[in-house]
Scaffold this motif. Structure first.
Motif, PDB file in Angstrom:
ATOM      1  N   HIS A 281       0.897  -1.440  -0.391  1.00 54.64           N
ATOM      2  CA  HIS A 281      -0.054   0.256   0.142  1.00 54.64           C
ATOM      3  C   HIS A 281       1.130   1.360   0.098  1.00 54.64           C
ATOM      4  N   GLU A 282       0.651   2.330  -1.043  1.00 52.02           N
ATOM      5  CA  GLU A 282       1.315   3.256  -0.790  1.00 52.02           C
ATOM      6  C   GLU A 282       0.139   4.911  -1.133  1.00 52.02           C
ATOM      7  N   LEU A 283       1.163   5.643  -0.735  1.00 48.64           N
ATOM      8  CA  LEU A 283       0.494   6.700  -0.911  1.00 48.64           C
ATOM      9  C   LEU A 283       1.250   8.101  -1.424  1.00 48.64           C
ATOM     10  N   VAL A 284       0.749   8.865  -2.185  1.00 48.23           N
ATOM     11  CA  VAL A 284       1.700   9.880  -2.710  1.00 48.23           C
ATOM     12  C   VAL A 284       1.143  10.900  -2.167  1.00 48.23           C
ATOM     13  N   TYR A 285       2.116  11.743  -1.568  1.00 46.49           N
ATOM     14  CA  TYR A 285       1.099  13.118  -0.667  1.00 46.49           C
ATOM     15  C   TYR A 285       2.031  14.319  -1.616  1.00 46.49           C
ATOM     16  N   THR A 286       1.168  15.421  -1.643  1.00 46.61           N
ATOM     17  CA  THR A 286       2.543  16.838  -1.779  1.00 46.61           C
ATOM     18  C   THR A 286       2.932  17.922  -1.112  1.00 46.61           C
ATOM     19  N   ALA A 287       4.134  18.589  -1.519  1.00 52.29           N
ATOM     20  CA  ALA A 287       4.963  19.040  -0.252  1.00 52.29           C
ATOM     21  C   ALA A 287       3.876  20.024   0.198  1.00 52.29           C
ATOM     22  N   GLU A 288       2.544  20.518  -0.340  1.00 52.46           N
ATOM     23  CA  GLU A 288       1.950  21.478   0.607  1.00 52.46           C
ATOM     24  C   GLU A 288       1.310  20.898   1.946  1.00 52.46           C
ATOM     25  N   GLN A 289       0.585  19.770   1.565  1.00 51.13           N
ATOM     26  CA  GLN A 289       0.399  18.910   3.005  1.00 51.13           C
ATOM     27  C   GLN A 289       0.944  18.690   3.547  1.00 51.13           C
ATOM     28  N   ALA A 290       2.921  18.511   3.411  1.00 44.53           N
ATOM     29  CA  ALA A 290       3.401  18.323   3.925  1.00 44.53           C
ATOM     30  C   ALA A 290       3.780  19.232   5.012  1.00 44.53           C
ATOM     31  N   ILE A 291       3.769  20.763   4.181  1.00 46.24           N
ATOM     32  CA  ILE A 291       4.375  21.786   5.246  1.00 46.24           C
ATOM     33  C   ILE A 291       2.747  22.486   6.208  1.00 46.24           C
ATOM     34  N   GLU A 292       1.445  21.968   5.737  1.00 41.32           N
ATOM     35  CA  GLU A 292       0.390  21.809   6.594  1.00 41.32           C
ATOM     36  C   GLU A 292       0.317  21.049   7.426  1.00 41.32           C
ATOM     37  N   LEU A 293       1.310  19.827   7.545  1.00 43.11           N
ATOM     38  CA  LEU A 293       1.032  18.991   8.995  1.00 43.11           C
ATOM     39  C   LEU A 293       2.184  19.358   9.643  1.00 43.11           C
ATOM     40  N   VAL A 294       2.790  20.019   9.362  1.00 39.99           N
ATOM     41  CA  VAL A 294       4.237  19.944  10.509  1.00 39.99           C
ATOM     42  C   VAL A 294       4.141  20.680  12.333  1.00 39.99           C
ATOM     43  N   PRO A 295       2.784  22.101  11.945  1.00 41.38           N
ATOM     44  CA  PRO A 295       2.871  21.993  13.474  1.00 41.38           C
ATOM     45  C   PRO A 295       1.746  20.788  14.326  1.00 41.38           C
ATOM     46  N   GLN A 296       1.088  19.846  13.377  1.00 38.76           N
ATOM     47  CA  GLN A 296      -0.047  19.484  14.112  1.00 38.76           C
ATOM     48  C   GLN A 296       1.293  18.596  14.682  1.00 38.76           C
ATOM     49  N   ILE A 297       2.043  17.743  13.911  1.00 39.93           N
ATOM     50  CA  ILE A 297       3.374  16.574  13.953  1.00 39.93           C
ATOM     51  C   ILE A 297       4.017  16.959  14.811  1.00 39.93           C
ATOM     52  N   ILE A 298       4.906  18.330  15.245  1.00 44.44           N
ATOM     53  CA  ILE A 298       5.446  18.756  15.862  1.00 44.44           C
ATOM     54  C   ILE A 298       5.003  18.163  17.484  1.00 44.44           C
ATOM     55  N   ALA A 299       3.710  18.633  17.670  1.00 45.84           N
ATOM     56  CA  ALA A 299       2.997  18.478  19.080  1.00 45.84           C
ATOM     57  C   ALA A 299       3.229  16.858  19.461  1.00 45.84           C
ATOM     58  N   GLU A 300       2.679  16.154  18.649  1.00 45.71           N
ATOM     59  CA  GLU A 300       2.781  14.550  18.133  1.00 45.71           C
ATOM     60  C   GLU A 300       3.570  14.181  18.703  1.00 45.71           C
ATOM     61  N   LEU A 301       5.252  14.619  17.778  1.00 46.69           N
ATOM     62  CA  LEU A 301       6.069  13.987  18.396  1.00 46.69           C
ATOM     63  C   LEU A 301       6.936  14.192  19.899  1.00 46.69           C
ATOM     64  N   GLU A 302       6.281  16.065  20.479  1.00 49.20           N
ATOM     65  CA  GLU A 302       6.692  16.382  21.126  1.00 49.20           C
ATOM     66  C   GLU A 302       8.669  16.968  21.335  1.00 49.20           C
ATOM     67  N   SER A 303       9.166  16.928  19.960  1.00 49.00           N
ATOM     68  CA  SER A 303      10.623  17.836  19.608  1.00 49.00           C
ATOM     69  C   SER A 303      10.214  18.536  18.494  1.00 49.00           C
ATOM     70  N   PHE A 304      11.837  19.908  18.352  1.00 48.04           N
ATOM     71  CA  PHE A 304      11.456  20.649  16.931  1.00 48.04           C
ATOM     72  C   PHE A 304      12.876  20.122  16.691  1.00 48.04           C
ATOM     73  N   ASP A 305      14.017  18.785  17.002  1.00 41.97           N
ATOM     74  CA  ASP A 305      14.454  19.374  16.547  1.00 41.97           C
ATOM     75  C   ASP A 305      14.810  18.418  14.634  1.00 41.97           C
ATOM     76  N   PRO A 306      14.965  19.181  13.887  1.00 43.49           N
ATOM     77  CA  PRO A 306      14.764  18.981  12.735  1.00 43.49           C
ATOM     78  C   PRO A 306      15.687  17.992  11.814  1.00 43.49           C
ATOM     79  N   PRO A 307      16.400  16.879  12.002  1.00 40.65           N
ATOM     80  CA  PRO A 307      15.978  16.032  11.426  1.00 40.65           C
ATOM     81  C   PRO A 307      14.382  15.112  11.741  1.00 40.65           C
ATOM     82  N   LEU A 308      14.083  15.416  13.440  1.00 41.48           N
ATOM     83  CA  LEU A 308      13.469  14.666  13.620  1.00 41.48           C
ATOM     84  C   LEU A 308      12.189  14.728  12.689  1.00 41.48           C
TER      85      LEU A 308
END
Length: 502
Positions: A281-308
């Protein structure tokens, strides 16, 4: 989560509510002596009778936990099946604790964070030696709180929160006590062999067989299991092994991959899936979708380290995809740290220097790559498993002469691991150059370019000193701002790992 000492149960309920994503299969609480135990749990090994808190046949000692006990079947055989009232792997830890107290934890093998409370006042919390299972704690006055994520803690507790150290146990009487220690810290196997010589054939056989057994243990579940297939060599090896084992049981292994259109990870994952015969199974996403997700993912990840953050974006998307089909996912985390897969390991000219660097990296994984693996999977209600960090694999890998892991013109990164699986994967995948998850999916450049534009050089000069060591880039400052908004009160100096590898 768990608490010891004076405690308002309404605080505990709020903490559990913030952890609802980690345990969609059930929730419960119990008072046991001076302890309060509460859980949101996943039912993986025993969905029918393995509800937590576990008490066994007599409800005088209770246990809650996160993760998996790999040797639970062996413990059951030793203690006798008649003592067990569930098929849960965690009940093995409970019954062993009833016999041996905290000494029982040294006999557990797996990825776990456990809390035990008893009517007679006993209380103990423990975490596996590598810190695969997450655990944080905070102490104020006579009360100690424990939880799986930073976001669980109420505002007044957050300044005191810090990671619970891997391989340790805490009790009210003894305080924090170190466990058996980090496995095989001193390389011992075949030390006399010249480093430029190839290892004997049996070394490759032993390494391959040990990894196969680790993957087999990771597939042990009463629910569907799949693999997060990034297209890199590590997850591809896990896929190749798991697909063969699943086929032996008459099953077709599900695999999952994501990336931007045309990304190298997607192409490699498709090749591996076709070679291994998986249900891909695979998913192709866009750069715009990824950029929009970042605030949610930082809260989820509990880190701000760029590589992570770079790697967490595709990891979030692939975990979301996998959660529609399976409840357990295998990942390739740990191979780079055991077999010197990162480019910066190439700076070492001696085995001793490389070995020390590998140990330091492994010991920091619990606030790095393992944190990403855990948080992103937990956010989607699935359990991650990392067979390369099975203790058998760790002990063997660290016992190998580190000179065999040195990177050179004739020996690319992780050459010994790749050689062990010669013939298991297409050559172009088996010897593919190392790319981090964010790089191979196309995330690094996309996110860096966007978020650097949200911060000026003047902002960076003015705000860099808010952290020690200072904020390193405009991109990191952008992520740090999002982190402080999502997790106000958390002290990043105590809780967040920051790395330089990209």
């Amino acid at each position: 989560m768990a608490a010891y000492g004076p405690f308002d149960e309404e605080v505990g309920q709020r903490m559990l509510d913030r952890m609802a994503h980690r345990g969609p299969d059930g929730t419960a609480t119990v008072r046991a002596g001076d302890a309060w135990l509460g859980t949101r749990y996943l039912a993986i090994t025993d969905p029918e009778t393995g509800a937590q808190p576990l008490a066994g046949s007599r409800e005088d000692v209770w246990l809650i936990g996160d993760g998996e006990i790999y040797n639970h079947r062996r413990i059951r055989r030793e203690l006798g099946e008649d003592r067990f009232s569930t098929n849960s792997d965690l009940e093995a830890a409970l019954q062993l604790y009833k016999d041996e107290g905290v000494a029982a934890f040294e006999r557990l093998w797996g990825s776990f964070a456990l809390a035990v409370g008893a009517e007679d006042g006993r209380f103990a919390v423990t975490r596996d030696g590598l810190g695969i299972a997450p655990l944080y704690w905070a102490r104020r006055g006579e009360t100690v709180l424990f939880a799986s994520e930073l976001k669980a803690f109420d505002d007044e507790w957050r300044p005191a929160v810090e990671p619970f150290p891997p391989g340790h146990t805490w009790t009210p009487d003894d305080g924090l006590v170190v466990g058996p220690g980090f496995p095989a810290a001193e390389p011992a196997l075949l030390k006399s062999r010249a480093p430029h010589e190839d290892p004997p054939g049996w070394v490759f056989d032993a390494l391959r067989d040990t990894i196969v057994r680790a993957v087999q243990r990771s597939l042990d579940a009463a629910v569907p299991v799949g693999v997060l297939l990034s297209g890199g060599v590590d997850s591809s090896i896990v896929t190749a092994v798991a697909a063969r084992l699943a086929a032996q049981d008459g099953r077709r292994l599900p695999t999952f991959a994501v990336g931007l259109e045309g990304s190298s990870d997607l192409a490699a994952a498709r090749l591996v899936a076709e070679h291994a015969g998986t249900d891909h199974h695979e998913l192709v996403y866009t750069a715009e979708q990824a950029i929009e997700l970042v605030p949610q993912i930082i809260a989820e990840l509990e880190s701000f380290d760029p590589p992570l953050v770079h790697s967490a974006v595709p990891h979030h998307l692939v975990a979301e995809l996998a959660s529609r089909h399976v409840k357990v996912v295998l990942a390739g985390e740990g191979a780079d740290e055991l077999f010197a897969g990162y480019a910066h390991y190439g700076r070492h000219a001696t085995g001793d220097a490389l070995h020390e660097d590998l140990l330091a990296t492994l010991e920091g994984m619990h606030i790095g790559g393992l944190q990403r693996v855990d948080r992103v999977a937990a956010a989607h209600g699935i359990e991650p498993r990392v067979p390369f960090l099975d203790l058998d694999v760790v002990e063997l890998a660290l016992a190998l002469p580190p000179e065999w892991k040195l990177i050179g013109p004739d020996r690319p990164a992780k050459w010994i691991l790749r050689r062990a699986f010669d013939g298991w994967l297409p050559e172009e995948v088996l010897w593919r150059r190392k790319e981090q998850f964010g790089e191979g999916t196309g995330m690094n450049e996309v996110l860096r370019e966007h978020y650097e534009q949200t911060v000026t050089e003047a902002d960076l000069r003015r705000e860099a000193a808010a952290l020690d060591p200072p904020v390193r880039s405009r991109e990191e400052l952008a992520y740090f701002r999002i982190f402080t908004e999502a997790l106000p009160g958390i002290d990043p100096a105590r809780t967040v790992g920051r790395f330089t590898e990209t």
